[in-house]
Design an enzyme around this catalytic site. Structure first.
Site, PDB file in Angstrom:
ATOM      1  N   LYS A 199       0.904  -1.132   0.167  1.00 18.68           N
ATOM      2  CA  LYS A 199      -0.003  -0.029  -0.040  1.00 18.68           C
ATOM      3  C   LYS A 199       1.098   1.268   0.235  1.00 18.68           C
ATOM      4  O   LYS A 199       1.941   1.290   0.406  1.00 18.68           O
ATOM      5  CB  LYS A 199      -1.005   0.003   1.172  1.00 18.68           C
TER       6      LYS A 199
ATOM      7  N   ARG B  88     -10.420 -11.427   1.863  1.00 19.52           N
ATOM      8  CA  ARG B  88     -11.139 -12.251   1.541  1.00 19.52           C
ATOM      9  C   ARG B  88     -10.380 -14.003   1.541  1.00 19.52           C
ATOM     10  O   ARG B  88     -11.191 -14.988   1.665  1.00 19.52           O
ATOM     11  CB  ARG B  88     -11.534 -12.123   0.172  1.00 19.52           C
TER      12      ARG B  88
HETATM   13  N1  BES Z   1      -8.338  -3.662   4.495  1.00 21.77           N
HETATM   14  C1  BES Z   1      -8.544  -3.121   2.964  1.00 21.77           C
HETATM   15  C2  BES Z   1      -9.805  -2.522   2.567  1.00 21.77           C
HETATM   16  C3  BES Z   1      -9.664  -0.996   3.171  1.00 21.77           C
HETATM   17  C4  BES Z   1      -9.011  -0.184   2.452  1.00 21.77           C
HETATM   18  C5  BES Z   1     -10.663  -0.726   4.376  1.00 21.77           C
HETATM   19  C6  BES Z   1      -9.010   1.240   2.807  1.00 21.77           C
HETATM   20  C7  BES Z   1     -10.616   0.754   4.772  1.00 21.77           C
HETATM   21  C8  BES Z   1     -10.115   1.652   3.718  1.00 21.77           C
HETATM   22  C9  BES Z   1      -8.246  -4.404   2.101  1.00 21.77           C
HETATM   23  O1  BES Z   1      -7.598  -5.474   2.447  1.00 21.77           O
HETATM   24  C10 BES Z   1      -7.985  -3.958   0.806  1.00 21.77           C
HETATM   25  O2  BES Z   1      -6.755  -3.632   0.853  1.00 21.77           O
HETATM   26  N2  BES Z   1      -8.654  -4.168  -0.347  1.00 21.77           N
HETATM   27  C11 BES Z   1      -8.451  -3.684  -1.594  1.00 21.77           C
HETATM   28  C12 BES Z   1      -8.813  -4.683  -2.668  1.00 21.77           C
HETATM   29  C13 BES Z   1      -8.481  -4.584  -3.987  1.00 21.77           C
HETATM   30  C14 BES Z   1      -6.878  -4.848  -3.932  1.00 21.77           C
HETATM   31  C15 BES Z   1      -9.037  -5.757  -4.990  1.00 21.77           C
HETATM   32  C16 BES Z   1      -8.847  -2.375  -1.884  1.00 21.77           C
HETATM   33  O3  BES Z   1      -9.981  -1.994  -1.334  1.00 21.77           O
HETATM   34  O4  BES Z   1      -8.141  -1.502  -2.301  1.00 21.77           O
HETATM   35 MN    MN Z   2      -5.575  -5.361   1.846  1.00 22.49          MN
END
Ligand code: BES
Ligand code: MN
Ligand code: ZN
Length: 497
Positions: free
Chosen positions: A279, A353
């Site tokens: 990230k 997931r």
């Molecule tokens: N924990 C995050 C989701 C999230 C992101 C919650 C920002 C709250 C604020 C999750 O694990 C994630 O990183 N999801 C990705 C999925 C994507 C790679 C398909 C996302 O939402 O960007």
């Molecule tokens: Mn994630």
């Protein structure tokens, strides 16, 4: 703080405060009018002079009101009477608490609970007053070396109710309100703790503590147990971390033996760096909140245990960090889930997931009445619904309706999102059964679609709490949502039997 329920006008003890409402424009509520008669018109005089218009969010603290046997009277603005419903009521109580907590009053008698709030019953009014009062007093101080602000003086809050029938039922509201408030506080504490403290092992120890206190059954599966079972997708997320992953099961068995349990599954990523699909740095600290689903499961089980709800409820918590590292899972890696289905991990940041799917398969062994998973799953859900509603997906219309109703009653609302097969195409993989991401369009939906492939054997709902589990910015912190929704759902289930 100690709560009690009282009927009619209540003299407060020494150093007390009487709290009554004023509607907009300048209209005394019934309790305020009664107090005004005692005060021989002192309150109506103040309102007439224009010092309290009744606007929502305002309050006026008065000292030495003539003939009133209390050191203080707090007038609270309620907004227009014809718009006085759930939100306005909760805001009025919050305004009152804010004002009270900045006075030296040790005891208060709150008459806002006597107000008519749409068609809400006394149980609802008392429960919400208690929840809002506890919420506004919440502070997360365990990581500060010294306290920054003095503790509020308020010790006792008397909630006023009139009428015999209402009084009789108000006790249930007090019990429910307190149980939910305690569950919310636990979920907030766990969410707010930093990831170097709140590790998977730490969550396991807190689950053990809950089990001991409420006589629940607890089991913690270790990495070797998960390997033996074949939870490869869960373990693939843990590969980059030096913290050992855990799979926590916590069982409240207070219903009849043969009664099928409700299974709650909470995402417990104690920190989400994204893994190799790293990230960006900005606001990455907030990924300590990525275990708020797990926290909600523990908070709900605490509330359920405290109320001794006559139900069987199972909490399942897959928990690990998501870290980059020499042995971390890499984009394109393919793993086999506990269900036997293979997954191509195209993005290691779609890890929630991957840990949930094995937990959802594991849930089958409980022969559940329903399974509800709770997860800070997608940024896309935040874009879709903001920070107001939790995203709700499900494979059973009646269960979905039940959850929406629970969210409305708890003022912890969820909004129904589609789970149509048409979206499944986006998960297509050239190499495995399917991929773990579905591209940018409808990201919250494709994440739910991924989970749906593991929940065909029971009634299931998925709550995406990415937008509702915590607040960013100046008030950064965990909210404790959706503990109120989940607890309300279970209270309603217990009542239905
Ligand atoms: N924990 C995050 C989701 C999230 C992101 C919650 C920002 C709250 C604020 C999750 O694990 C994630 O990183 N999801 C990705 C999925 C994507 C790679 C398909 C996302 O939402 O960007
Ligand atoms: Mn994630
Ligand atoms: Zn995550």
């Amino acid at each position: 703080m100690e709560f009690s329920i009282k009927s009619g006008p209540q003299p407060t003890g020494r150093n007390g405060c009487v709290v009554v409402g004023v509607f907009e424009p300048r209209k005394l509520s019934a309790a305020a009018a009664q107090l005004d008669r005692t005060a021989r018109g002192a309150l109506s005089a103040i309102v007439r002079r224009g010092d309290m218009q009744g606007k929502a969010g305002t309050s006026l603290l008065l000292h030495n009101v003539p003939h009133v046997p209390a050191e203080r009277v707090l007038l609270v603005g309620l907004g227009p009477q014809n718009k006085f419903r759930d939100k306005a009521y909760r805001e009025a109580v919050a305004t009152a608490m804010r004002a009270l907590n900045s006075t030296g009053a040790e005891e208060a008698s709150l008459h806002l609970t006597e107000l008519a709030v749409g068609r809400r019953d006394p149980v609802w009014k008392i429960a919400h007053a208690v929840k809002v009062a506890r919420e506004s007093a919440y502070r997360f101080t365990s990581m500060k070396s010294k306290s920054e602000e003095p503790e509020p003086a308020l010790r006792r809050l008397k909630l006023s109710m009139s009428g015999r029938a209402a009084l009789r039922r108000a006790g249930a509201g007090l019990e429910q309100g307190l149980a939910v408030a305690h569950g919310v506080a636990l979920a907030r504490d766990l969410g707010n703790l930093p990831s170097n403290v709140c590790t998977p092992s730490y969550l396991a120890s807190r689950a053990r503590e809950l089990a001991k206190h409420y006589r629940m059954k607890v089991e913690v599966l270790e990495r070797s147990d998960m390997e033996r079972l074949g939870m490869e997708t869960l373990l693939s997320v843990a590969h980059g971390s030096t913290q050992p992953p855990k799979f926590i099961t916590l069982e409240h068995r207070a219903g009849p033996k043969k009664m099928k349990p409700i299974v709650l599954v909470g995402k417990g990523i104690t920190f989400d760096t994204g893994g190799i699909s790293l990230k960006p740095a900005a606001e990455m600290d907030e990924m300590k909140f990525d275990m708020c689903g797990a926290a909600a499961v523990l908070g709900t089980l605490k509330a359920v245990g405290e109320m001794r709800l006559p139900l069987n409820v199972v909490g399942l918590i897959p928990t690990t960090e998501n870290m980059p590292g020499g042995s971390a899972t890499k984009p394109g890696d393919i793993v086999k889930s506990l269900s036997g289905q293979t997954v191509e991990i195209l993005n290691t940041d779609a890890e929630g997931r991957l840990i949930l799917c094995d937990a959802l398969t594991y849930a089958e062994r409980y022969g559940p009445a329903a399974v509800i998973d709770i997860a800070t799953l997608t940024g896309a859900c935040v874009i879709a619904l903001g920070h107001v509603a939790t995203g709700l997906f499900g494979n059973d219309p009646a269960l979905v309706r039940e959850i929406i109703a629970a969210g409305d009653a708890a003022y912890d609302r969820a909004w129904h999102m589609p789970l149509w097969d048409d979206y499944q195409e986006q998960l297509k993989s050239n190499f495995a059964d399917f991929a773990n991401i579905g591209g940018r369009p409808a990201g919250a939906v494709t994440a739910a679609c991924f989970l749906a492939r593991f929940t065909k054997k029971y009634k299931w709902a998925h709550l995406d709490i990415a937008g509702t589990a915590w607040k960013s910015g100046k008030e950064k912190g965990a909210t404790g949502r959706p503990v109120p929704l989940l607890t309300q759902f279970l209270i309603a289930r217990a009542r239905k039997r």
